[in-house]
Enzyme design. Structure first.
Site, PDB file in Angstrom:
ATOM      1  N   ASN A  10       0.877  -1.171   0.000  1.00  0.00           N
ATOM      2  CA  ASN A  10       0.000   0.000   0.000  1.00  0.00           C
ATOM      3  C   ASN A  10       0.916   1.224   0.000  1.00  0.00           C
ATOM      4  OD1 ASN A  10      -1.712   2.084   0.714  1.00  0.00           O
ATOM      5  ND2 ASN A  10      -2.680   1.000   2.418  1.00  0.00           N
ATOM      6  N   ARG A  89      -2.567  -1.822  -3.506  1.00  0.00           N
ATOM      7  CA  ARG A  89      -3.600  -0.788  -3.450  1.00  0.00           C
ATOM      8  C   ARG A  89      -3.281   0.208  -4.556  1.00  0.00           C
ATOM      9  NH1 ARG A  89      -4.385   3.644   1.321  1.00  0.00           N
ATOM     10  NH2 ARG A  89      -6.170   4.736   0.423  1.00  0.00           N
ATOM     11  N   HIS A 177     -10.686   6.113  -1.087  1.00  0.00           N
ATOM     12  CA  HIS A 177     -10.760   5.383   0.191  1.00  0.00           C
ATOM     13  C   HIS A 177     -11.744   4.211   0.127  1.00  0.00           C
ATOM     14  CE1 HIS A 177      -9.240   9.196   2.376  1.00  0.00           C
ATOM     15  NE2 HIS A 177      -8.258   8.330   2.286  1.00  0.00           N
ATOM     16  N   ARG A 237      -3.781  18.520   2.308  1.00  0.00           N
ATOM     17  CA  ARG A 237      -4.613  18.830   1.137  1.00  0.00           C
ATOM     18  C   ARG A 237      -5.769  19.733   1.531  1.00  0.00           C
ATOM     19  NH1 ARG A 237      -5.623  12.781  -0.570  1.00  0.00           N
ATOM     20  NH2 ARG A 237      -3.935  12.118   0.786  1.00  0.00           N
ATOM     21  N   GLU A 373      -7.253  -1.846   5.150  1.00  0.00           N
ATOM     22  CA  GLU A 373      -7.311  -1.940   3.683  1.00  0.00           C
ATOM     23  C   GLU A 373      -6.511  -3.141   3.180  1.00  0.00           C
ATOM     24  OE1 GLU A 373      -5.874   1.832   4.178  1.00  0.00           O
ATOM     25  OE2 GLU A 373      -7.455   2.877   3.095  1.00  0.00           O
TER      26      GLU A 373
END
Ligand code: ADP
Length: 388
Positions: A10, A89, A177, A237, A373
């Site tokens: 990931n 990912r 996500h 961000r 994840e």
């Protein structure tokens, strides 16, 4: 079922997470870890299920050095056991990739073409694919996409009000996500089966942050759009921004696209507002008014999106927090939920402080679920390995 191990990679903008599993119907974890702080004082950390682990300083390691370290570590930890599959990912799957895919030359080329849509993530994701192919050429490699979970969203949340040709070209609201939302939705089905078919809002609050409205297990709205910039403010961000600001930056400040990209992805959000740091833990510990204001803005935007999502869903049956901030910050959770009794939310202060799984006492349950994840990717990879 093949005898061997699975590696999940990931690769983010400033860190790379990894996990190793035995190939089993429900993959069992062998190790997990990460390299963080890439580019400055990088550190590799990993932990085994028995709690043992190691930590190495890697100096100013970049992504490729870090990947090399992780791949060597995987080989060392597994000894003679082969890596039979590597799951990645991948931030952006574009219009076409709504399911995990085996990564062959053609697929990788298509994914590379999507890099401008996720410039901080996609190139690193694909560099991890190249590196893993080099070290484990016999292993099956698959990509799991952060956009896939949202691909079935209704058109009104998939489009912008631009001339239609842009929609056809792929200028759409993809949402991100998705692997985290998929994990949490699955975990909720175990934790609280009675609410899984209802109206759920999940707030994934980490360095990257977004929220997703889910009805009967499907994403129907998300705060992130075309890129991973939209919606909530994040560590560095900006979140939602009036496009007029971009015109101003270009026209009045003569900023180039590259300079604007740097500003919006790396200098804004909590870091930009506080002038201190992107890190919520540090902001919470600070007594500077700017740190408090950065948290105020973060909380305000989450509350606003929660209200909007309740309207889209026609009510709310469950609210879930996940991600580094969502899983650990009692302060942020508490402030987000303040005065939300109009949607049945009332927090239990003690349970919230103790990071319990169920933290509410009102009609609408509020959960904290530790997202994973990597496990979602490992499960998909197992399916690929089982396929005839
Ligand atoms: P990423 O999106 O990079 O995976 P994480 O999900 O790990 O990020 O979230 C990182 C964020 O979580 C940071 O802002 C960090 O400060 C915050 N965080 C972690 N632990 C705590 C804590 N105990 N209290 C407040 N914030 C925390």
């Amino acid at each position: 079922m093949r005898n061997g191990a699975i590696l999940v990679l990931n690769a983010g903008s400033s860190s790379i997470k990894f996990a190793l599993y035995n190939v089993e119907r429900e993959p069992s974890e062998r190790a997990r870890g990460f390299v963080e702080n890439l580019g400055s004082e990088a550190r590799l950390k990993f932990e085994l299920p028995n709690g043992e682990g190691e930590r190495h300083d890697l100096g100013p390691a970049d992504h490729s050095t870090a990947l090399e370290e992780i791949l060597n570590l995987a080989t060392r930890l597994l000894g003679r056991q082969p890596v039979v599959g590597v799951g990645h990912r991948i931030a952006h799957g574009g219009i076409d990739f709504a399911e995990p895919r085996r990564l062959d030359g053609d697929t990788i080329a298509k994914l590379r073409a999507l890099s401008p849509l996720a410039p901080l993530h996609q190139p690193h994701n694909l560099a991890a694919v190249d590196a893993a192919l080099g070290v484990f050429p016999e292993a099956i490699q698959i990509g799991c996409f952060d956009t896939a979970f949202h691909r079935g969203q209704p058109w009104v949340n998939d489009t912008f009000a631009l001339p239609r040709r842009y929609f056809e070209k792929g200028v759409r609201r993809y949402g991100f996500h998705g692997l985290s939302y998929e994990y949490v939705t699955g975990a909720l089905a175990t934790t609280a089966p009675e609410v899984t078919n209802g109206r759920v809002v999940i707030a994934h609050l980490g360095n990257g942050a977004s929220m997703c409205a889910i009805h009967e297990g499907r994403s129907i709205a998300s705060t992130m759009g075309f890129s991973a910039l939209d919606g909530l403010p994040m560590g560095t961000r900006c979140g939602q921004l009036d496009p007029g600001v971009l015109l101003y930056l270009m026209d009045q400040e003569q900023m180039t696209a590259g300079e604007i990209e740097h500003l919006l992805y790396l200098e804004s959000g909590l870091k930009g507002l506080s002038g201190l740091t992107h890190d919520m833990r540090t902001l919470e510990a600070s007594d500077k008014p700017e740190a408090r204001q950065a948290i105020d803005y973060f909380v305000f935007r989450i509350r606003r999106e929660l209200g909007a999502m309740c309207a889209v869903l026609g009510g709310l049956d469950t609210f879930v927090f996940c991600g580094g901030i969502g899983e650990n910050s009692a302060l942020v959770r508490g402030r987000v939920c303040e005065g939300m009794d109009w949607i049945g939310i009332s927090l239990d202060a003690v349970r919230n402080r103790e990071n319990k799984s169920l933290i509410s006492s009102g009609k609408t349950p509020v959960f904290v679920i530790n997202t994973d994840e990597e496990r979602v990717i490992a499960r998909y990879l197992t399916e690929f390995l089982e396929a005839p």
